[in-house]
Design an enzyme around this catalytic site. Structure first.
Site, PDB file in Angstrom:
ATOM      1  N   GLY A 164      31.790 -16.974 -18.958  1.00 11.07           N
ATOM      2  CA  GLY A 164      31.434 -15.887 -18.050  1.00 11.07           C
ATOM      3  C   GLY A 164      30.427 -16.365 -17.010  1.00 11.07           C
ATOM      4  CB  SER A 165      27.842 -14.548 -15.125  1.00 15.73           C
ATOM      5  OG  SER A 165      28.792 -13.611 -14.672  1.00 15.73           O
TER       6      SER A 165
END
Lengths: 632, 363
Positions: free
Chosen positions: A341-342
């Site tokens: 993810g981020s």
């Protein structure tokens, strides 16, 4: 017949080959064969004379020696090395215990004896079954364990009735015990009864003799990885025995070399803090010291009690573990694969700066959605309406997707892959545990090999926010961040901090090796990324500003969310979303900002948003570690 | 009589008396092995499988005519030498480089040489005038010395001696003159002190222990002392199957492999030993008889050499168990547990069967 065959063949040099006289040779051979047979018979006569001498002439003497032959060589198993945590707290110890052993050959009516024993000592069905199994291939006149870990009452009851049980004995031994139970299972592993597979493996390593008196072996975790160090070297005892085999006198003793004591780099208090912070949620936390690659905490939840396995787990207990929710046997920290993810954004940002694709003042406009030319599918920002124009600092602080969509596209998948690889994405970190997963760092060749398809630009876009094909383990994430925090040295992290051989005055430090270095183009680029991560916690709009400490401690971090199921809008879920469809929450952090001493990666499965669910875990771990001061 | 099979399918021409003696020997071996392994059906089963594989090799080789074998001989020999050289570089044994790992299975190339050396010797002597002249003897000596030295360097003294002796037997049977034989034996005895210099420490230790077992009764003298006690305490009729205290209480080391004869001697006494020796003598005699029947020099020399080498196993092993020779790693053929040697030995008997079956062919 071929007429050519009849011509005399010529040897090189033109000499005729001598003509063989077949009949003469046959006669000659028969003569030699007869001679040989006579020699054979004579040699055999000599042997027979020797056996006649031994078995008839000297029989009395040897028969007497045979009866008096009461010397047996018995193995003395070494004590297994103890395991401590970084601050000297024992995490695997040996406790005195008693086991019930019997020598089947010395017992006339085994069934009756077992039934009688069952009246004074509780004999579970499993123990009897295992005993039956082992009985089939055990060495004759060797004693066979029937039950381990007898209670004190059982030992006392047996002592009273001992005279009734010839060939049965209560034997003291040291039993492995893990005082912290499930807290450390996924790191320590456990020892279990030596089974046929273990014996074969030990045998193939030429260690069969060394394990003759050993009942337990490391099955998984540290206990398995450092089996050789922990086990030690078996000693032996030459003892005089009487006819039924009871020891009368020790003739010679070669003491065993006990196993080495191990000091792990784990800190039980930090481990406990991570454990408690996870609560009932399945997930994993890994903490690493970025200065030396030593692992400070490694939690995977749910876990199970390793002590159940030491004495042979009952099928009921094992079934319960298998049926428990969240797969307790699964080590999420080591082999759990999650989308980064981020949390991948700091690494991509660094790639952009170092490769000259962006500089720290470049701005990108985030309007809520990002479009590829001629493609109608929107790539969304997590914030409705977007974040406006942002530079790299703000993009990290607020986790602006559009900024990284654009950056990923500008970098291209080839450069992304090549820049991220030295951080250890897509390969095992080389931790000292077996079975580590490698995760996935996608590339064109990888996709062609895996799916037989070319790489599409849309896949590069979502790589910018760590989605798509990227898979990392919590351990990998922590180690990659450690590499970022310490300026580019990637260690193969180590759980073993030091080991001490018996007799040594001091423990020997086990240093983690540096396996890769990320080249630095410009120190300031690294500082830019670190500053962006600082703002995640300390900035006005930082996604994790909720965990900002009241003290003057400065933490750098990055939140992330791993998709479980495809959702129309990322990170846009509410209380009604079914728990198993909620995203995994991720958070990576290091502290203190100026002089990093700990790196944490936390994953909460189905937790939802990384900043709200996983960030507090990282904070708890950092606090627990820094509260204790520097260890010597 | 109506044939079930087309006429070109020949029934295996096996020498039934020899086969019967071999099967009897294997059966005796399994009975003793069951006791020696501490009543392990597992060990007996694995040994039976190995014997089965060996019997298949025997059946296959018995169908290959000797003249075909003769054509293959130099290639087999060269392959064997190459593989021995290969172990030098890529051998995988513990401490010794005896094994070659081919991925799907591992084997000892020295086993090939146990057959290839007598075959090569017979191949070389076959077209030459016998008794061999000086040059022939020199070349023949080289043929057996090359593999023997390579195996010795592995180091595997026992196998090197067996391989060398198998070649020497072919030479002996070819009619090597007695004065040459005595000369060589004399030179060999004179060279024994030199052998001491090239022996490994563990080999020297074995010889020293053999000369004075009491010097270290609980250490390396243990094997010899315990083995002799087992043999001697067996007496005339033995202590009975499964009741030998020396083997059951594990006083005899290596009791299901190299020292299995000690177990037999303890449990079946001198009577058992004589019965075993009688079977061995019959097998050797039968082999020499088959050799004498053969029509070609190649077949004769090969058959004779194989039979005599088989006996050397028995001689060396029995002498070792009874304390006449130092401990050398030579198994009791077809009785000791394990070892690739079982397959090699039975393959050798396959060749003998073939020579017997094709005795009426002249090629």
């Amino acid at each position: 017949m071929n007429p050519a065959r009849l011509k005399p063949r010529l040897k090189p040099g033109g000499r005729r080959r001598p003509i063989k006289d077949q009949a003469l040779e046959a006669r000659q051979f028969s003569g030699r064969a007869m001679t040989a047979f006579i020699i054979v018979a004579a040699a055999l006569l000599l042997l027979i004379a020797r056996f006649f001498y031994l078995q008839i002439v000297a029989h009395e003497e040897f028969a007497t020696r045979s009866v008096n032959n009461q010397v047996r060589v018995l193995p003395i198993p070494p004590n297994r090395g103890l395991i401590y945590d970084r601050r000297g707290r024992p995490v695997a110890e040996n406790r005195p215990a008693y086991r019930l052993e019997l020598v089947p050959e010395k017992i006339e009516d085994l069934d009756t004896v077992l039934a009688d024993l069952g009246r004074i000592i509780e004999l579970p069905e499993e123990a009897l079954e295992r005993f039956e199994r082992n009985r089939r291939h055990h060495r004759v006149f060797d004693s066979l364990p029937l039950k381990f870990n007898l209670s004190e009452e059982e030992v006392a009851r047996f002592a009273v009735d001992r005279h009734r049980f010839n060939g049965v004995e209560v034997v003291p031994y040291l039993a492995r015990h893990y005082p912290f139970g499930e807290l450390l299972t996924h790191v320590l592993g456990y020892v279990g009864r030596l089974d046929a597979d273990d014996l074969n493996r030990v045998d193939s390593l030429g260690q069969a003799g060394n394990y003759r008196g050993t009942t337990h072996i490391g099955k998984i975790g540290i206990e398995q990885y450092y089996e050789d160090e922990l086990h030690g070297t078996s000693g032996l005892e030459k003892v005089e025995t009487n006819a039924p085999g009871r020891t009368l006198r020790v003739l010679e003793r070669q003491p065993p070399q006990h196993g080495s004591d191990l000091v792990l780099s784990l800190d039980v208090l930090v481990q406990q803090a991570a454990w408690d912070a996870l609560g009932d949620r399945p997930g994993a936390v890994v903490a690493i010291d970025p200065n030396d690659g030593s692992v400070i905490a490694m939690v995977s939840k749910p876990a199970y009690d390793p002590n159940l396995f030491v004495h042979g787990i009952s099928s009921r207990d094992y079934a319960a573990i298998l049926a428990a929710p969240g797969r307790p046997l699964f080590n999420r920290a080591l082999i759990g694969g999650y989308e980064p993810g981020s949390t991948i954004k700091p690494f991509l940002g660094l790639a952009g700066l170092e490769l000259g694709v962006i500089n720290d003042s470049d701005e990108v406009f985030s309007g809520g959605a990002y479009y590829l030319p001629n493609v109608s599918r929107p790539y969304r920002d997590w914030k409705r309406g977007g974040h406006g124009s942002v530079n790299i600092y703000e993009a990290l602080e607020q986790s602006v997707n559009t900024f990284f969509y654009q950056l990923a596209l500008d970098l291209g998948i080839d450069r992304i892959h090549d820049y991220l690889a030295p951080f250890g994405f897509g390969e095992p970190t080389g931790l000292d545990l077996l079975g580590e997963a490698s995760g996935v760092l996608p590339s064109r060749p990888w996709k062609r090999g895996r799916f037989g398809e070319p790489w599409y630009p849309g896949e590069t876009v979502i790589t910018g926010i760590g989605q798509g094909f990227n898979v990392t383990t919590p351990l990998q994430l922590a180690n990659a961040l450690a590499t970022l925090a310490n300026g580019g040295s990637r260690f193969a992290p180590r759980l073993l901090y030091a080991s001490k051989r018996p007799g040594d005055a001091h423990a020997t430090r086990n240093a983690a090796p540096v396996v890769a270095r990320v080249p630095t183009v410009e120190q300031e680029h690294w500082q830019t990324i670190r500053e962006g991560m600082r703002r995640v916690v300390h900035g006005e709009k930082g996604t994790a500003r909720a965990i900002r400490p009241e003290s003057d401690l400065v933490i750098a971090g990055k939140s992330g969310t791993a998709q479980v199921a495809a959702q129309e809008r990322d990170e846009d879920m509410d209380e009604d979303t079914a728990a198993h469809l909620r995203h995994h929450a991720l958070f990576i952090a290091y502290a203190p900002f100026e002089n990093p001493r700990i790196v944490v990666a936390a994953v909460v499965e189905h937790g939802g948003g990384g900043s709200t669910e996983a960030a507090p875990l990282a904070r708890a771990v950092i606090d627990a570690w820094l509260a204790q001061g520097v260890v010597q | 009589m109506r044939r079930l099979l087309p006429t070109w399918v020949k029934w295996p021409q096996l020498d039934v008396p020899l086969l019967a003696a071999l099967l009897l020997l294997m059966a005796m071996g399994l009975v003793v092995l069951y006791s020696a392994s501490g009543s392990s059906t597992d060990v007996v089963y694995r040994q039976a499988v190995r014997l089965g594989v060996g019997l298949v090799a025997l059946l296959v080789l018995s169908q290959v005519p000797p003249h075909i074998l003769r054509i293959w001989t130099p290639w087999l020999y060269m392959l064997g030498v190459l593989l021995l050289l290969a172990t030098w570089f890529v051998g995988t044994g513990r401490a010794t480089n005896r094994w070659l790992d081919l991925g799907f299975f591992r084997f000892q190339p020295s086993e090939i040489m146990k057959l290839a050396v007598p075959m090569m010797m017979a191949w070389y002597l076959h077209p030459r005038r016998l008794p061999p002249d000086f040059v022939t003897v020199l070349v023949a000596a080289a043929i057996l010395a090359i593999p023997a030295v390579l195996i010795l360097r592995q180091p595997d003294l026992g196998t090197a001696l067996l391989v060398g002796i198998s070649g020497a037997f072919a030479l002996f049977l070819s009619g090597l003159r007695w004065r040459v034989i005595f000369g060589l034996v004399g030179a060999g005895i004179a060279a024994l002190p030199a052998l001491w210099l090239v022996m490994h420490d563990y080999q020297k230790q074995r010889v020293l222990t053999f000369l004075d077992p009491q010097s270290d009764p609980l250490g390396s003298g243990w094997n010899i002392i315990q083995s002799k006690i087992a043999v001697g305490s067996g007496g005339l009729f033995g202590k009975g199957w499964l009741t030998g205290t020396q083997s059951r209480l594990e006083f005899i080391p290596e009791r299901h492999t190299d020292f299995i004869l000690a177990v037999l001697s303890e449990e079946f006494g001198l009577v058992g030993v004589l019965a075993l020796f009688a079977v061995y003598l019959y097998i050797v005699g039968r082999s020499l008889y088959i050799a004498a029947l053969a029509r070609s020099t190649y077949a004769r020399l090969l058959a004779g050499a194989l039979g005599l080498t088989f006996f050397v196993y028995v001689l060396v092993n029995a002498a070792m168990v009874s304390g006449l020779l130092p401990v050398v790693g030579v198994p009791l053929p077809l009785v000791s547990y394990g070892g690739t040697s079982i397959v090699t030995l039975l393959a050798g008997f396959g060749i003998l069967m073939s020579i017997y079956g094709h005795r009426n062919f002249i090629r």
